[in-house]
Design a protein around this motif. Structure first.
Motif, PDB file in Angstrom:
ATOM      1  N   ILE A  65       0.832  -1.061   0.018  1.00  0.00           N
ATOM      2  CA  ILE A  65       0.158  -0.079   0.110  1.00  0.00           C
ATOM      3  C   ILE A  65       0.846   1.210   0.109  1.00  0.00           C
ATOM      4  CG2 ILE A  65      -1.709   1.258   1.339  1.00  0.00           C
ATOM      5  CD1 ILE A  65      -2.980  -1.229  -0.102  1.00  0.00           C
ATOM      6  N   LEU A  66       1.763   1.300   0.848  1.00  0.00           N
ATOM      7  CA  LEU A  66       2.733   2.629   0.814  1.00  0.00           C
ATOM      8  C   LEU A  66       3.303   2.705  -0.422  1.00  0.00           C
ATOM      9  CD1 LEU A  66       4.828   1.929   4.184  1.00  0.00           C
ATOM     10  CD2 LEU A  66       3.161   3.624   3.502  1.00  0.00           C
ATOM     11  N   SER A  67       3.877   1.816  -1.111  1.00  0.00           N
ATOM     12  CA  SER A  67       4.489   2.014  -2.580  1.00  0.00           C
ATOM     13  C   SER A  67       3.560   2.274  -3.592  1.00  0.00           C
ATOM     14  CB  SER A  67       5.268   0.631  -2.820  1.00  0.00           C
ATOM     15  OG  SER A  67       4.514  -0.433  -3.071  1.00  0.00           O
ATOM     16  N   GLY A  68       2.109   1.844  -3.330  1.00  0.00           N
ATOM     17  CA  GLY A  68       1.112   2.133  -4.455  1.00  0.00           C
ATOM     18  C   GLY A  68       1.298   0.795  -5.562  1.00  0.00           C
ATOM     19  N   ASP A  69       1.998  -0.322  -5.040  1.00  0.00           N
ATOM     20  CA  ASP A  69       1.872  -1.437  -5.755  1.00  0.00           C
ATOM     21  C   ASP A  69       0.479  -2.083  -5.831  1.00  0.00           C
ATOM     22  OD1 ASP A  69       4.332  -1.314  -6.272  1.00  0.00           O
ATOM     23  OD2 ASP A  69       4.951  -2.926  -4.884  1.00  0.00           O
ATOM     24  N   GLU A  70      -0.353  -1.788  -4.573  1.00  0.00           N
ATOM     25  CA  GLU A  70      -1.841  -2.057  -4.365  1.00  0.00           C
ATOM     26  C   GLU A  70      -2.439  -0.686  -4.022  1.00  0.00           C
ATOM     27  OE1 GLU A  70      -3.267  -4.742  -4.933  1.00  0.00           O
ATOM     28  OE2 GLU A  70      -1.618  -5.978  -5.217  1.00  0.00           O
ATOM     29  N   ASN A  71      -3.732  -0.468  -4.710  1.00  0.00           N
ATOM     30  CA  ASN A  71      -4.343   0.659  -4.173  1.00  0.00           C
ATOM     31  C   ASN A  71      -5.450   0.327  -3.102  1.00  0.00           C
ATOM     32  OD1 ASN A  71      -5.934   2.929  -4.163  1.00  0.00           O
ATOM     33  ND2 ASN A  71      -6.356   2.836  -6.560  1.00  0.00           N
TER      34      ASN A  71
END
Length: 729
Positions: free
Chosen positions: A541-547
């Motif tokens: 989540i932090l990285s934006g790999d998952e929204n």
């Protein structure tokens, strides 16, 4: 009896599908076998079956080849092996498991399909470990943010809990392992849980506290139920005539086994007559040291046998208990087609990670602080004890022996390989402890100064704080003592924000907390207890790999007295040590905030995304409905942002000008929708008109009022985008 079976079989042939018919014939065949087994058992053998023989097992009958029943704590992982007669661990080397996210996180996904995957995976591990009963899931209603055991439950709304618990149960039981739904009922605090007598109106009982248990029984077909510690209207819940005999076994036709919570039995005659089937954990340690064969001195052991022999209790009472236990055995340990289960594996870890990423709730994101680009060469200060503290241990009976637990710090380091990661504890609690608070060995001022120095050197600060699994935190056996963050975290956050304004907070907890520092940080996400894959899910989540797509399953109040249970004073929570009156009645959680116009810090159903959504074209299939109709609510949902994401469309319904007190609105449907960039979908949510009824205390039954109702559609309880008026004729 033979004539009865023939009549039932004929009915099945004429009225059921082939698959259902086969299931019911198998059931009838099992019932015939149970009849024959009961006729062969001695009185003593039958009595032995209704109480424990060890910490986590009840006996079978060797003479007839009837196996033992083995149980294990849950609900978010299979607990490590416990010794036969003590609470100490057996120190096996092959009982490490997958730790799944706590049930608050599962509820926050608003994804029943994911709940099914969760239940099936944990059921596979329970079966592999040769468990017959998994002591979970927990579905007690989140009434106060101080309850130490809220992290094990599914939030404040009975509809959400109902929809999430059913697939969990079904998933577990596909493995030939019984789900034991707990804690039935009104165990909504840990303080004085073993004695407090709860007084609550029939309306609140039937509308708020019973629905998820009813769904577990009627829809989930749960094979066992665990009675709660507390009393209800002067009788202990584990042997309560109204709750167990009338509601559970008569009204709901529950055909499974009622098991006590450990040590929740108090009286032989009441335990015998008021619905209890298996007594576990009686005695201060579960085994008294002063008597040989101490399990024979349980309430449902020798004292029960004596009453049966004296004719004070009819043998038919015992036979009903044994019948239920044998039925449970035919579904589990004596099932002819029982799967073998699987040990913890990558697929289970993938489910845990998926639940974690879908359950994390983005609460604040000023200036698009999140996501943090993992490709930039920046310095990130990760501050907070919870960045490294293990959270699968502690918490009471739900603690786990995870094969792996990826910490938030480890997950961040693995994903942010181009960044310079520095860590400072910032604050420290004591070691994990059940039933007592242990002091920290670290100096608080030194830790604070180290954190401030790290923050000064960093481009951004990620504060990983919150609660933990120790006493007076998120832990069985005691409640929190404050809504505030412990261990000086509030003060530390205020000072960190002064030296580095680029700060985001990752809260690890199973409960709402106060946030006096909210205006001074750029981002906040609620990360729960995520189990084995904690660090990976957070980094996703932090990285934006998952929204992020999680939604809060309970309300965050601004201050404690904004919560309804606390608004009414000590008699409402925590009670006077003897009695407690639920003066908040049916207005629990968002129902209270909405109806009384009390603005929450964060509302039930709230959660942000890295993209944006638009709900439009809200309409119902017609304007007037009869009580037997289904109300179809449709709308368009559009992803108006730049990346794919998921939104939860929520449908609430309220009755203005009602003849009785009502909440402004209540959740009656939801739908989680995955949408690509610029994608539009039309969705329909269907609601039975009969589900708009209230429990009428005057007639002890449900009443559906005629007249106007308001349908509210939005993406949080406090964010309604459109209202539609309908009429019930």
């Amino acid at each position: 009896m033979k004539t009865f079976y023939k009549i039932v079989a004929l009915f099945l042939i004429l009225n059921m599908s082939h698959a259902t018919y086969s299931q019911e014939i198998n059931f009838l065949n099992s019932e015939k076998k149970i009849d024959s087994i009961i006729s062969l058992l001695t009185l003593k053998e039958k009595v032995d079956m209704v109480h424990a023989q060890s910490k986590f097992s009840s006996p079978g009958v060797d003479r007839l080849g009837i196996p033992e029943l083995w149980m294990s704590d849950g609900p978010h992982g299979v607990r490590a092996e416990i010794n036969w007669d003590s609470w100490s661990y057996s120190k096996w080397t092959n009982d490490s498991i997958t730790a799944f996210p706590a049930l608050t996180c599962l509820a926050a996904t608003f994804n029943p399909d994911l709940s099914a995957d969760y239940g099936f995976s944990i059921g596979e591990e329970a079966r592999y470990r040769k468990k017959d009963v998994l002591l979970g899931p927990g579905i007690n209603i989140y009434r106060t943010p101080l309850n130490g055991r809220n992290f094990e439950y599914m939030g404040e709304d009975p509809y959400l809990a109902s929809k999430m618990v059913v697939p969990y149960i079904q998933g577990v039981q596909k493995n030939g392992v019984a789900a034991c739904v707990k804690h039935y009922i009104l165990n909504n605090q840990e303080l004085w849980r073993d004695k407090i007598n709860v007084e609550v109106s029939d309306r609140a009982l039937y509308e708020i506290y019973l629905p998820a248990f009813k769904a577990a029984v009627k829809e989930g077909k749960a094979w066992s139920i665990m009675g709660a510690y507390n009393q209800f209207r002067g009788q202990y819940c584990s042997h309560n005539e109204l709750l167990l005999n009338k509601i559970l076994k008569e009204d709901w036709q529950f055909d499974g086994v009622v098991i006590t919570d450990w040590g929740a039995t108090h009286n032989t005659k009441q335990a015998a007559l008021y619905g209890l089937d298996i007594e576990m954990g009686t005695g201060t340690n579960g085994l008294t040291t002063s008597k040989e064969n101490a399990y024979d001195y349980y309430y449902l052991a020798n004292p029960f046998l004596k009453l049966l022999k004296n004719g004070e209790i009819e043998e038919s009472v015992l036979n009903d208990k044994v019948r239920r236990i044998l039925r449970l055995m035919f579904r589990t340990t004596m099932s002819s087609n029982r799967p073998l289960g699987r040990m913890n594996n990558q697929e289970h870890l993938d489910v845990a990670r998926k639940v974690g990423t879908e359950g994390i709730v983005l609460l604040k994101n000023k200036d698009s602080f999140f996501p943090v680009n993992p490709n930039k060469k920046i310095t990130i200060a990760v501050i907070g004890e919870n960045a490294t503290r293990p959270m699968t241990v502690g918490g009471g009976s739900s603690e786990l022996k995870a094969k792996q637990e990826i910490s938030p710090l480890q997950g961040i380091k693995e994903r942010y390989k181009n960044a310079n990661i520095i860590h400072a504890m910032g604050y420290a609690s004591g070691p994990s402890a059940y039933g007592r608070v242990l002091p920290s060995k670290f100096d608080a001022n030194t830790l604070k100064q180290e954190a401030l120095e790290a923050a000064k050197k960093a481009d951004i600060v990620l504060f990983v704080g919150g609660l933990n699994k120790s006493h007076h935190q998120d832990c069985e056996g005691g409640d929190r003592q404050s809504l505030e963050l412990p261990f000086g975290q509030n003060e530390l956050l205020e000072q960190l924000a002064k030296v580095n304004p680029n700060i985001g907070v990752v809260l690890v907890s199973g409960n709402a907390v106060a946030m006096p520092w909210l205006d001074h940080v750029k981002g906040v996400m609620q990360a729960w207890y995520l189990g084995s894959e904690t660090g990976h899910a957070i980094a996703d989540i932090l990285s934006g790999d998952e929204n992020p797509s999680g939604k809060l399953p309970f309300t965050f109040p601004k201050k404690l007295n904004d919560n309804a249970a606390h608004y009414f004073g000590e008699i409402s929570y925590p009670g006077n040590g003897i009695n407690q009156v639920y003066k908040d009645d049916i207005l629990v959680g968002y129902r209270w905030h909405d109806t009384k116009h009390i603005k929450p810090l964060f509302a039930f159903g709230y959660g942000l995304s890295y993209t944006t959504f638009k709900i439009s074209e809200v309409k119902t299939d017609k304007k007037k409905y009869s009580k037997t109709d289904k109300i179809s609510v449709s709308c368009n949902i559009e992803n108006t942002g730049d990346i794919s994401g998921a939104e939860v469309v929520q449908v609430y319904i309220g009755k203005p000008k009602s003849e009785v007190k009502r909440a402004l609105k209540e959740l009656k449907g939801f739908y989680k929708v995955e949408l690509s960039k610029n994608e539009i979908k039309n969705i329909t949510i269907t609601i039975d008109a009969s589900k708009l009824a209230y429990y009428n205390e005057a007639i002890s039954d449900w009443t559906l009022e005629k007249g106007d109702y308001i349908v509210y559609v939005g993406n949080a309880s406090d964010h309604i985008v459109e209202k539609v008026k309908i009429e019930i004729e």
